[in-house]
Design a protein around this motif. Sequence first.
Motif, PDB file in Angstrom:
ATOM      1  N   THR A   2       0.837  -1.192   0.000  1.00 46.71           N
ATOM      2  CA  THR A   2       0.000   0.000   0.000  1.00 46.71           C
ATOM      3  C   THR A   2       0.876   1.248   0.000  1.00 46.71           C
ATOM      4  OG1 THR A   2      -0.076   0.231   2.409  1.00 46.71           O
ATOM      5  CG2 THR A   2      -1.745  -1.213   1.392  1.00 46.71           C
ATOM      6  N   CYS A   3       0.247   2.356  -0.279  1.00 46.91           N
ATOM      7  CA  CYS A   3       0.968   3.632  -0.271  1.00 46.91           C
ATOM      8  C   CYS A   3       1.588   3.887   1.106  1.00 46.91           C
ATOM      9  CB  CYS A   3       0.013   4.756  -0.644  1.00 46.91           C
ATOM     10  SG  CYS A   3       0.826   6.361  -0.767  1.00 46.91           S
ATOM     11  N   LEU A   4       0.848   3.597   2.152  1.00 48.90           N
ATOM     12  CA  LEU A   4       1.359   3.825   3.503  1.00 48.90           C
ATOM     13  C   LEU A   4       2.554   2.922   3.800  1.00 48.90           C
ATOM     14  CD1 LEU A   4       1.141   5.408   6.099  1.00 48.90           C
ATOM     15  CD2 LEU A   4      -0.618   3.802   6.872  1.00 48.90           C
ATOM     16  N   GLU A   5       2.497   1.687   3.335  1.00 46.91           N
ATOM     17  CA  GLU A   5       3.641   0.788   3.521  1.00 46.91           C
ATOM     18  C   GLU A   5       4.871   1.317   2.782  1.00 46.91           C
ATOM     19  OE1 GLU A   5       1.420  -3.521   4.104  1.00 46.91           O
ATOM     20  OE2 GLU A   5       1.717  -2.735   2.077  1.00 46.91           O
ATOM     21  N   THR A   6       4.654   1.882   1.600  1.00 47.24           N
ATOM     22  CA  THR A   6       5.757   2.479   0.845  1.00 47.24           C
ATOM     23  C   THR A   6       6.344   3.661   1.607  1.00 47.24           C
ATOM     24  OG1 THR A   6       4.804   1.775  -1.257  1.00 47.24           O
ATOM     25  CG2 THR A   6       6.397   3.585  -1.331  1.00 47.24           C
ATOM     26  N   ILE A   7       5.501   4.505   2.145  1.00 46.78           N
ATOM     27  CA  ILE A   7       5.979   5.665   2.905  1.00 46.78           C
ATOM     28  C   ILE A   7       6.751   5.206   4.141  1.00 46.78           C
ATOM     29  CG2 ILE A   7       5.234   7.629   4.319  1.00 46.78           C
ATOM     30  CD1 ILE A   7       3.027   8.094   2.188  1.00 46.78           C
ATOM     31  N   ARG A   8       6.248   4.196   4.821  1.00 44.84           N
ATOM     32  CA  ARG A   8       6.972   3.677   5.993  1.00 44.84           C
ATOM     33  C   ARG A   8       8.345   3.155   5.582  1.00 44.84           C
ATOM     34  NH1 ARG A   8       1.607   0.825   8.154  1.00 44.84           N
ATOM     35  NH2 ARG A   8       0.839   2.500   9.469  1.00 44.84           N
ATOM     36  N   SER A   9       8.420   2.473   4.456  1.00 45.91           N
ATOM     37  CA  SER A   9       9.694   1.969   3.953  1.00 45.91           C
ATOM     38  C   SER A   9      10.640   3.118   3.610  1.00 45.91           C
ATOM     39  CB  SER A   9       9.452   1.092   2.722  1.00 45.91           C
ATOM     40  OG  SER A   9      10.669   0.615   2.210  1.00 45.91           O
ATOM     41  N   ILE A  10      10.104   4.153   3.010  1.00 47.76           N
ATOM     42  CA  ILE A  10      10.923   5.323   2.664  1.00 47.76           C
ATOM     43  C   ILE A  10      11.462   5.987   3.928  1.00 47.76           C
ATOM     44  CG2 ILE A  10      10.762   7.678   1.732  1.00 47.76           C
ATOM     45  CD1 ILE A  10       8.951   6.449  -0.489  1.00 47.76           C
ATOM     46  N   PHE A  11      10.681   6.017   4.991  1.00 49.87           N
ATOM     47  CA  PHE A  11      11.157   6.633   6.232  1.00 49.87           C
ATOM     48  C   PHE A  11      12.159   5.744   6.961  1.00 49.87           C
ATOM     49  CE2 PHE A  11       8.442  10.031   5.348  1.00 49.87           C
ATOM     50  CZ  PHE A  11       8.875  11.092   6.122  1.00 49.87           C
ATOM     51  N   LYS A  12      12.072   4.439   6.761  1.00 46.03           N
ATOM     52  CA  LYS A  12      13.129   3.565   7.283  1.00 46.03           C
ATOM     53  C   LYS A  12      14.417   3.853   6.534  1.00 46.03           C
ATOM     54  CE  LYS A  12      10.093  -0.100   8.892  1.00 46.03           C
ATOM     55  NZ  LYS A  12       9.555  -1.437   8.625  1.00 46.03           N
ATOM     56  N   HIS A  13      14.303   4.058   5.223  1.00 45.17           N
ATOM     57  CA  HIS A  13      15.473   4.439   4.419  1.00 45.17           C
ATOM     58  C   HIS A  13      16.022   5.780   4.886  1.00 45.17           C
ATOM     59  CE1 HIS A  13      17.136   6.845   1.062  1.00 45.17           C
ATOM     60  NE2 HIS A  13      17.943   5.806   0.989  1.00 45.17           N
ATOM     61  N   ILE A 116       3.438  16.189   2.563  1.00 45.31           N
ATOM     62  CA  ILE A 116       4.449  16.598   3.544  1.00 45.31           C
ATOM     63  C   ILE A 116       5.457  15.473   3.764  1.00 45.31           C
ATOM     64  CG2 ILE A 116       4.827  17.164   5.983  1.00 45.31           C
ATOM     65  CD1 ILE A 116       2.165  18.782   5.811  1.00 45.31           C
ATOM     66  N   LEU A 117       4.979  14.259   3.930  1.00 42.18           N
ATOM     67  CA  LEU A 117       5.888  13.135   4.142  1.00 42.18           C
ATOM     68  C   LEU A 117       6.782  12.915   2.923  1.00 42.18           C
ATOM     69  CD1 LEU A 117       3.459  10.671   5.938  1.00 42.18           C
ATOM     70  CD2 LEU A 117       5.355  11.958   6.969  1.00 42.18           C
ATOM     71  N   THR A 118       6.216  13.055   1.739  1.00 41.22           N
ATOM     72  CA  THR A 118       7.015  12.930   0.516  1.00 41.22           C
ATOM     73  C   THR A 118       8.081  14.016   0.471  1.00 41.22           C
ATOM     74  OG1 THR A 118       5.136  11.952  -0.646  1.00 41.22           O
ATOM     75  CG2 THR A 118       6.901  12.871  -2.012  1.00 41.22           C
TER      76      THR A 118
END
Length: 152
Positions: A2-13, A116-118
């Motif tokens: 999901t989009c949220l899972e992608t964002i969480r992955s990006i923030f882990k990065h 904002i997160l992006t």
Amino acid sequence: MTCLETIRSIFKHLHWANQQILETLQKGEEENKHANNLFSHILHAEKVWFTRLKGKDSSHLPIWAEVTLESCEELVKQNNQNFTAFLSNLTNLELDQFVSYNNSKGTEFHHSIRDILTHVALHGQYHRGQINILLRAADLEPINVDFITFRR
């Protein structure tokens, strides 16, 4: 995913990349003041955006501040804890909610949590690239903070 899972992955990065930069700057034989200032800016901007996401006033927070690498280390930890907790409680539907905030000049803006997160993720990666240019100019090896490297 999901989009949220992608964002969480990006923030882990994002956190991993910040750790890579921090460790490299801490190991440096000579202080690279400009690189340190850019890194500090990344971390302060993350804190400002998190404050805005929480609906709080960020006008008192610095965007550019010369701080020690010890202070940067604490900000890396604090920002990671803040965003990890925020993202763990966020739903896909909430990504499209708008946040109102005033920028550093006092102008009011409204943006979605998703935007904002992006922005936070892209802003940091942009400046980490600048740090790598400074390291190369100082005859040091740039730090591979590519997302695909993180995923490996």
